[in-house]
Design an enzyme around this catalytic site. Structure first.
Site, PDB file in Angstrom:
ATOM      1  N   THR A   1     -37.433 -36.094  -4.520  1.00  0.00           N
ATOM      2  CA  THR A   1     -36.138 -35.461  -4.834  1.00  0.00           C
ATOM      3  C   THR A   1     -36.275 -33.940  -4.753  1.00  0.00           C
ATOM      4  O   THR A   1     -37.353 -33.406  -4.986  1.00  0.00           O
ATOM      5  CB  THR A   1     -35.685 -35.877  -6.239  1.00  0.00           C
ATOM      6  OG1 THR A   1     -35.774 -37.286  -6.342  1.00  0.00           O
ATOM      7  CG2 THR A   1     -34.266 -35.429  -6.539  1.00  0.00           C
ATOM      8  N   THR A  19     -32.203 -36.798  -2.400  1.00  0.00           N
ATOM      9  CA  THR A  19     -33.394 -37.641  -2.607  1.00  0.00           C
ATOM     10  C   THR A  19     -33.558 -38.737  -1.556  1.00  0.00           C
ATOM     11  O   THR A  19     -32.584 -39.127  -0.896  1.00  0.00           O
ATOM     12  CB  THR A  19     -33.320 -38.310  -4.009  1.00  0.00           C
ATOM     13  OG1 THR A  19     -34.566 -38.913  -4.318  1.00  0.00           O
ATOM     14  CG2 THR A  19     -32.236 -39.366  -4.080  1.00  0.00           C
ATOM     15  N   GLU A  40     -34.042 -46.451  -2.274  1.00  0.00           N
ATOM     16  CA  GLU A  40     -33.146 -46.255  -3.422  1.00  0.00           C
ATOM     17  C   GLU A  40     -32.874 -47.536  -4.210  1.00  0.00           C
ATOM     18  O   GLU A  40     -32.615 -47.482  -5.413  1.00  0.00           O
ATOM     19  CB  GLU A  40     -31.836 -45.652  -2.930  1.00  0.00           C
ATOM     20  CG  GLU A  40     -31.175 -44.723  -3.919  1.00  0.00           C
ATOM     21  CD  GLU A  40     -32.017 -43.499  -4.220  1.00  0.00           C
ATOM     22  OE1 GLU A  40     -32.265 -43.257  -5.412  1.00  0.00           O
ATOM     23  OE2 GLU A  40     -32.436 -42.793  -3.284  1.00  0.00           O
ATOM     24  N   SER A  60     -31.240 -40.319 -12.401  1.00  0.00           N
ATOM     25  CA  SER A  60     -31.422 -39.210 -13.351  1.00  0.00           C
ATOM     26  C   SER A  60     -30.869 -37.913 -12.781  1.00  0.00           C
ATOM     27  O   SER A  60     -30.767 -36.915 -13.492  1.00  0.00           O
ATOM     28  CB  SER A  60     -32.903 -39.016 -13.664  1.00  0.00           C
ATOM     29  OG  SER A  60     -33.424 -40.151 -14.284  1.00  0.00           O
TER      30      SER A  60
END
Lengths: 175, 383
Positions: A1, A19, A40, A60
């Site tokens: 990320t 990311t 992902e 997050s």
């Protein structure tokens, strides 16, 4: 990320977090296009219900923009998986409420509370404070990967302060 | 002419030195930004590397907007830090326009129409990477860039790709951070035992080291096509077809239909008061609500600005740790609202809920995980 914060001279502000999820995504390289693919869907792990087409996994990532009544603006965001929330929260607390410069606020060693609620101290964290926290009963973990990174651009004393986290050997630019 | 006395000479030298120092400061201030010795006067970019911050800045200097700068810096990062992001991934952007409105563009990856049955049974039972094509989500990166560039871009789309195409084609010395990461034995193995080795290994199939050159010639071609033809080359055209073919060859399930139907989600940011500050966060399924929840708990504790003493620091960090323990217990509330209870995370920014939780924080002790509703927590990951 990764995170990029940008402020232009016309007042447009961007806080962007991007990311492919884990390190090199799922380690799948597309030879025809040169693209490295994300992994992902691994962010759905621990889900008990079925996935649905089109659904986005929880994250997050939290590219944020703060503004003060006096017109100050701060674009901030971070990377480092589960550590993003902690790295960002402590940088914001250090800067807004403890009065640290943006540079010092981001550079300050963090304490990371892992998913098992164990506390993990980044190298350089104040040892007296660590001992005091242990005395309160907090269990200390042995987290080895402090890959927390925060990049931010904000207005400070009439100037624009741009900080790229030194933990990832980052450097900002501007004019 | 009368001769100067020694003390007068000293004064003259001292004054001359002060003038010279002032001149140097003035020059630095002019170069960096008028009147801003420790910052910038007009515009700035904070990316993960100097190279990419500089590329973002170049776009701004050429009359580009913050969005142009961000896209160019992100494209650059896909080459300088390919372990972190790329056009095979996704992003969340918060953009504050000139009138102060903050809009969130979520183009993170989505679940494809077809995915492996019992995919979640492949989840690691211990802390390790999830490798393989079954984990690939539908990439949203380029659709997102296209959407925000249409709204806020000032430079031509192709211009944003130019610097990165050059870097990818000519190559760059191994970026220091990437080199540092790849020196770890488990990362070396991760690279050498996967298809990544095609670009991240040398001719002896050993992962690239410090002094070597990192090149992405195929990516340069792909980016050149996308620069000329737009994001449709990826979502509707040859690049997409090639990508899907490679994913299928690797055992994955993504289809052209997944790429064609990808949509960028556009919504207002959630705005949360923090005393005199207004914080604009991305809504779920981002981590914004958890961040706001922690800061919401913290904002009503007293803070000693400047240099708090050790006891004050212990107290502050104790409150912080407790707030995060409660946030860990709330992680399950973060889900894609389109596919679940739309309001599952609203309580995280509700002042009455935040106050109730703050009252549960003991001043000098901590509790078992069940107290924080932290039962069967997900594994942490390090991005």
């Amino acid at each position: 990320t990764t995170h990029v914060s940008v402020m232009d001279q016309n007042g447009l502000v961007v806080s962007a977090t991007s990311t492919i999820n884990q390190l090199f995504g799922g380690a799948v390289y597309s030879p025809r296009t040169g693209i490295i693919l994300n992994n992902e869907l691994a962010d759905f792990c621990k889900r008990t219900t079925t996935l649905q087409a089109g659904e986005r996994p929880p994250s997050s990532m939290a590219p944020t923009i703060l503004e003060s009544k006096s017109g100050g603006v701060l674009a901030i965001g971070g990377s480092g998986g589960s550590m993003i929330t902690t790295a960002m929260a402590l940088s914001i607390i250090n800067h807004l409420w403890l009065g640290m410069s943006l540079k010092d606020a981001i550079a300050a060693p963090i304490v990371f509370v892992d998913s098992e609620n164990q506390v993990n101290f980044e190298k350089g964290f104040n040892e007296n404070v660590r001992d005091g926290l242990k005395a309160f009963g907090h269990k200390v973990g042995n987290w080895n990967f402090f890959l927390n990174v925060v990049n931010a651009v904000g207005t400070e004393n009439g100037c624009i302060s741009a900080i790229s986290d030194n933990r990832k050997l980052g450097k900002s630019a501007g004019y | 002419m009368a001769k100067c006395k020694p003390w007068q000479k000293c004064c003259c030298i001292f004054l001359a030195l002060i003038c010279a120092a002032a001149l140097v400061c003035l020059c630095i201030a002019t170069i960096v930004g008028e009147g801003c010795i420790s910052g910038f006067k007009h515009a700035a970019v904070a990316a993960d590397s100097k190279l990419c911050s500089d590329i973002g800045k170049e776009m701004l200097l050429q009359g580009g907007s913050a969005v142009d700068g961000a896209i160019a810096a992100l494209l650059c990062t896909s080459v300088v830090n390919p372990q972190s992001m790329g056009i095979g991934g996704g992003s969340i952007l918060a953009i504050r326009n000139k009138t102060g409105n903050v809009t969130v563009y979520n183009f993170r990856e989505t679940v494809p129409k077809s995915f492996k049955t019992n995919l979640l049974s492949d989840c690691p039972k211990e802390f390790r990477f999830s490798t393989g094509s079954q984990w690939i989500g539908v990439p949203g990166e380029l659709r997102g860039y296209e959407a925000v560039h249409k709204l806020y871009g000032k430079l031509p789309w192709a211009k944003l790709f130019e610097p990165t195409i050059k870097l990818a084609r000519k190559g760059i010395p191994m970026p220091p951070y990437l080199s540092q990461i790849m020196s770890h034995s488990f990362v070396k193995m991760h690279v050498e035992n996967s298809s990544l080795c095609e670009v991240l290994c040398n001719k002896n199939n050993v992962s690239l080291g410090k002094e070597e050159i990192l090149k992405f010639p195929k990516l340069a071609e792909t980016m050149e096509t996308i620069a000329k033809q737009g994001a449709d080359a990826f979502y509707n055209g040859k690049i997409g077809q090639d990508l899907i073919q490679d994913i299928k060859n690797a055992g994955g399930t993504l289809s052209m239909e997944d790429l064609r139907s990808f949509k960028v989600q556009v919504e207002n940011a959630w705005t949360v008061p923090l005393g005199n500050i207004r914080m604009h966060i991305p809504p779920p399924p981002s981590g914004g609500p958890l961040l706001a929840f922690i800061l919401g708990i913290m904002k009503d504790y007293p803070f000693t600005a400047g240099s708090p003493n050790v006891n004050e620091k212990i107290q502050m960090y104790h409150h912080y740790i407790e707030a995060v323990k409660f946030a860990n217990g709330q992680k399950k509330s973060i889900r894609d609202p389109i596919f679940s209870d739309r309001k599952s995370a609203n309580h995280l920014v509700d002042p009455s809920f935040i106050n109730r939780i703050r009252k549960m924080i003991s001043p000098n002790s901590t509790h078992e995980n069940t107290y924080y509703n932290n039962v069967e927590p997900p594994f942490d990951n390090f991005g």
